[in-house]
Design a protein around this motif. Structure first.
Motif, PDB file in Angstrom:
ATOM      1  N   THR A  31       0.835  -1.213   0.000  1.00  0.00           N
ATOM      2  CA  THR A  31       0.000   0.000   0.000  1.00  0.00           C
ATOM      3  C   THR A  31       0.867   1.259   0.000  1.00  0.00           C
ATOM      4  O   THR A  31       0.479   2.283  -0.586  1.00  0.00           O
ATOM      5  N   THR A  32       2.037   1.191   0.629  1.00  0.00           N
ATOM      6  CA  THR A  32       2.939   2.341   0.600  1.00  0.00           C
ATOM      7  C   THR A  32       3.427   2.620  -0.815  1.00  0.00           C
ATOM      8  O   THR A  32       3.579   3.780  -1.223  1.00  0.00           O
ATOM      9  N   ALA A  33       3.658   1.568  -1.594  1.00  0.00           N
ATOM     10  CA  ALA A  33       4.052   1.746  -2.990  1.00  0.00           C
ATOM     11  C   ALA A  33       2.942   2.439  -3.786  1.00  0.00           C
ATOM     12  O   ALA A  33       3.214   3.281  -4.649  1.00  0.00           O
ATOM     13  N   LEU A  34       1.696   2.092  -3.502  1.00  0.00           N
ATOM     14  CA  LEU A  34       0.576   2.767  -4.164  1.00  0.00           C
ATOM     15  C   LEU A  34       0.525   4.241  -3.788  1.00  0.00           C
ATOM     16  O   LEU A  34       0.276   5.107  -4.634  1.00  0.00           O
ATOM     17  N   ILE A  35       0.764   4.531  -2.507  1.00  0.00           N
ATOM     18  CA  ILE A  35       0.807   5.930  -2.075  1.00  0.00           C
ATOM     19  C   ILE A  35       1.926   6.672  -2.796  1.00  0.00           C
ATOM     20  O   ILE A  35       1.757   7.826  -3.212  1.00  0.00           O
ATOM     21  N   SER A  36       3.055   6.025  -2.965  1.00  0.00           N
ATOM     22  CA  SER A  36       4.189   6.644  -3.660  1.00  0.00           C
ATOM     23  C   SER A  36       3.850   6.949  -5.109  1.00  0.00           C
ATOM     24  O   SER A  36       4.266   7.977  -5.652  1.00  0.00           O
TER      25      SER A  36
ATOM     26  N   MET B 148      -5.984  10.216  -4.695  1.00  0.00           N
ATOM     27  CA  MET B 148      -6.692   9.969  -5.944  1.00  0.00           C
ATOM     28  C   MET B 148      -7.619  11.135  -6.279  1.00  0.00           C
ATOM     29  O   MET B 148      -7.702  11.575  -7.436  1.00  0.00           O
ATOM     30  N   ILE B 149      -8.299  11.662  -5.274  1.00  0.00           N
ATOM     31  CA  ILE B 149      -9.197  12.791  -5.497  1.00  0.00           C
ATOM     32  C   ILE B 149      -8.416  14.016  -5.958  1.00  0.00           C
ATOM     33  O   ILE B 149      -8.867  14.771  -6.827  1.00  0.00           O
ATOM     34  N   ARG B 150      -7.234  14.210  -5.421  1.00  0.00           N
ATOM     35  CA  ARG B 150      -6.396  15.341  -5.840  1.00  0.00           C
ATOM     36  C   ARG B 150      -5.961  15.219  -7.303  1.00  0.00           C
ATOM     37  O   ARG B 150      -5.734  16.225  -7.984  1.00  0.00           O
ATOM     38  N   LEU B 151      -5.849  13.978  -7.793  1.00  0.00           N
ATOM     39  CA  LEU B 151      -5.336  13.755  -9.147  1.00  0.00           C
ATOM     40  C   LEU B 151      -6.416  13.746 -10.217  1.00  0.00           C
ATOM     41  O   LEU B 151      -6.117  13.578 -11.388  1.00  0.00           O
TER      42      LEU B 151
ATOM     43  N   PHE C 148      -6.419   8.636 -12.899  1.00  0.00           N
ATOM     44  CA  PHE C 148      -7.541   8.713 -11.959  1.00  0.00           C
ATOM     45  C   PHE C 148      -8.424   7.476 -12.041  1.00  0.00           C
ATOM     46  O   PHE C 148      -8.783   6.878 -11.017  1.00  0.00           O
ATOM     47  N   TYR C 149      -8.786   7.071 -13.256  1.00  0.00           N
ATOM     48  CA  TYR C 149      -9.686   5.922 -13.388  1.00  0.00           C
ATOM     49  C   TYR C 149      -8.999   4.626 -12.977  1.00  0.00           C
ATOM     50  O   TYR C 149      -9.652   3.732 -12.418  1.00  0.00           O
ATOM     51  N   GLU C 150      -7.697   4.513 -13.244  1.00  0.00           N
ATOM     52  CA  GLU C 150      -6.976   3.348 -12.768  1.00  0.00           C
ATOM     53  C   GLU C 150      -7.027   3.264 -11.245  1.00  0.00           C
ATOM     54  O   GLU C 150      -7.318   2.209 -10.665  1.00  0.00           O
ATOM     55  N   PHE C 151      -6.777   4.406 -10.588  1.00  0.00           N
ATOM     56  CA  PHE C 151      -6.797   4.408  -9.130  1.00  0.00           C
ATOM     57  C   PHE C 151      -8.220   4.273  -8.586  1.00  0.00           C
ATOM     58  O   PHE C 151      -8.408   3.812  -7.455  1.00  0.00           O
TER      59      PHE C 151
ATOM     60  N   ILE D 129      -8.516   0.643  -8.526  1.00  0.00           N
ATOM     61  CA  ILE D 129      -7.605   0.145  -7.490  1.00  0.00           C
ATOM     62  C   ILE D 129      -8.214   0.337  -6.108  1.00  0.00           C
ATOM     63  O   ILE D 129      -8.189  -0.572  -5.265  1.00  0.00           O
ATOM     64  N   CYS D 130      -8.750   1.521  -5.859  1.00  0.00           N
ATOM     65  CA  CYS D 130      -9.382   1.781  -4.562  1.00  0.00           C
ATOM     66  C   CYS D 130     -10.597   0.889  -4.346  1.00  0.00           C
ATOM     67  O   CYS D 130     -10.853   0.442  -3.219  1.00  0.00           O
ATOM     68  N   ALA D 131     -11.345   0.635  -5.408  1.00  0.00           N
ATOM     69  CA  ALA D 131     -12.521  -0.237  -5.279  1.00  0.00           C
ATOM     70  C   ALA D 131     -12.100  -1.641  -4.862  1.00  0.00           C
ATOM     71  O   ALA D 131     -12.691  -2.239  -3.952  1.00  0.00           O
TER      72      ALA D 131
END
Length: 333
Positions: free
Chosen positions: A60-65, A146-149, A159-162, A165-167
């Protein structure tokens, strides 16, 4: 490694995610009761703290990065290098490492221990709830980023990829929370332990496929056509305007989150026509915009100049873009 759309997915970070996902899955196997733990393999803290939980946090940290890299470039207009860029990731990993050390130091009665009768690992409710709460914090950070992007106007908009991913991530978290709350001893039930392990494996691989699958498939199916289209989109989606706007921020400024660190301020040299690659350098095609504003690539007229070819883009008020600017764009990639 030379295919630009794949390189733009930040391969080192994607590889780190894959390795973390594999180790996360390896930790799931003993912790979910698929094997009986005996002898030296019965140290539950090693399997859970230093394999399963640690690499779940690393994943999850990699996703945040990934989110932060996009935010850094397109929202903050800063390069993806330097101490400030790496500091958030380092702090997250340091926190995870500190949490693992503290958990290791605590008594097994407060965290996780080995049940000799069942030959399985047994976790306390407090430890489970604290760990899951920290994972929820990670996913909330990803959702916030994700919302910021969402308003990035470029080919690098993920955005749509994330969103997918979030879902998947939230679905996995809900599943894990429900199972741990309703069936604390779920490793004793075959259906639940299989569902937990396969569910984690599915999410781990699905997220990586969402990130990398499409450019990889297209590089195999239509390598030159897809890369040519991708480069054209990158050139005409307004990204060049952002490059120009940030030229004076710093001399070696780079606008690529995928480690494209070549300076955009270096004077571009004219392309040598004999060595030009028509699929990457794009000097031998002209961008034609029809009356409806649709952009298409066309080969230049036979008598048209070769070293001063120009194209017209509706994204720059129909201004003329020289081959030198194409060379500057090529340097960015």
């Amino acid at each position: 490694r030379n295919f630009h759309p794949i390189r733009a997915k930040n391969l080192p970070l994607t590889t780190a995610m894959f390795i973390a996902g594999v180790l996360w899955f390896v930790g799931d196997i003993p912790m979910n009761g698929h094997v009986l733990l005996k002898g030296s393999f019965s140290n539950c803290k090693e399997w859970n703290i230093w394999v399963r939980v640690l690499f779940c946090f690393v994943y999850t940290t990699a996703l945040i990065s990934r989110c932060y890299a996009l935010d850094r470039v397109f929202i903050q207009n800063r390069p993806t290098r330097g101490l400030i860029y790496y500091l958030p990731t380092v702090l997250l990993l340091a926190f995870v490492l500190g949490y693992s050390i503290v958990t290791e130091a605590l008594s097994s009665k407060l965290t996780i221990g080995y049940d000799k009768e069942l030959e399985l690992c047994s976790t306390t409710k407090g430890y489970v709830y604290v760990t899951l709460s920290l994972l929820w914090v990670n996913w909330l950070i990803i959702i916030f980023m994700m919302i910021r992007l969402r308003n990035i106007q470029s080919t690098f908009n993920e955005f749509y990829e994330f969103l997918f991913i979030c879902a998947f991530g939230i679905a996995a978290m809900v599943k894990t929370n429900v199972v741990h709350y309703t069936h604390p001893k779920y490793p004793l039930v075959r259906g639940y332990r299989i569902a937990e392990t396969l569910g984690d494996a599915f999410v781990i691989n699905a997220i990586i496929l969402i990130i990398i699958a499409y450019p990889v498939v297209m590089s195999i199916w239509q390598p030159h056509e897809y890369e040519h289209t991708w480069l054209l989109r990158l050139r005409t989606d307004g990204l060049q305007n952002m490059y120009d706007a940030n030229m004076n921020i710093r001399e070696d400024f780079s606008q690529s989150y995928a480690r494209m660190n070549t300076s955009v301020n270096q004077p571009a040299k004219k392309m040598a026509r004999p060595n030009a690659n028509p699929f990457i350098d794009m000097p031998e095609y002209a961008l034609h915009v029809d009356q409806n504003g649709m952009a298409t690539l066309r080969a230049p007229e036979p008598n048209s100049p070769t070293d001063e070819t120009t194209v017209t883009s509706r994204y720059s008020d129909h201004s003329m873009i020289t081959v030198d600017e194409y060379e500057k764009f090529r340097h960015i990639l």
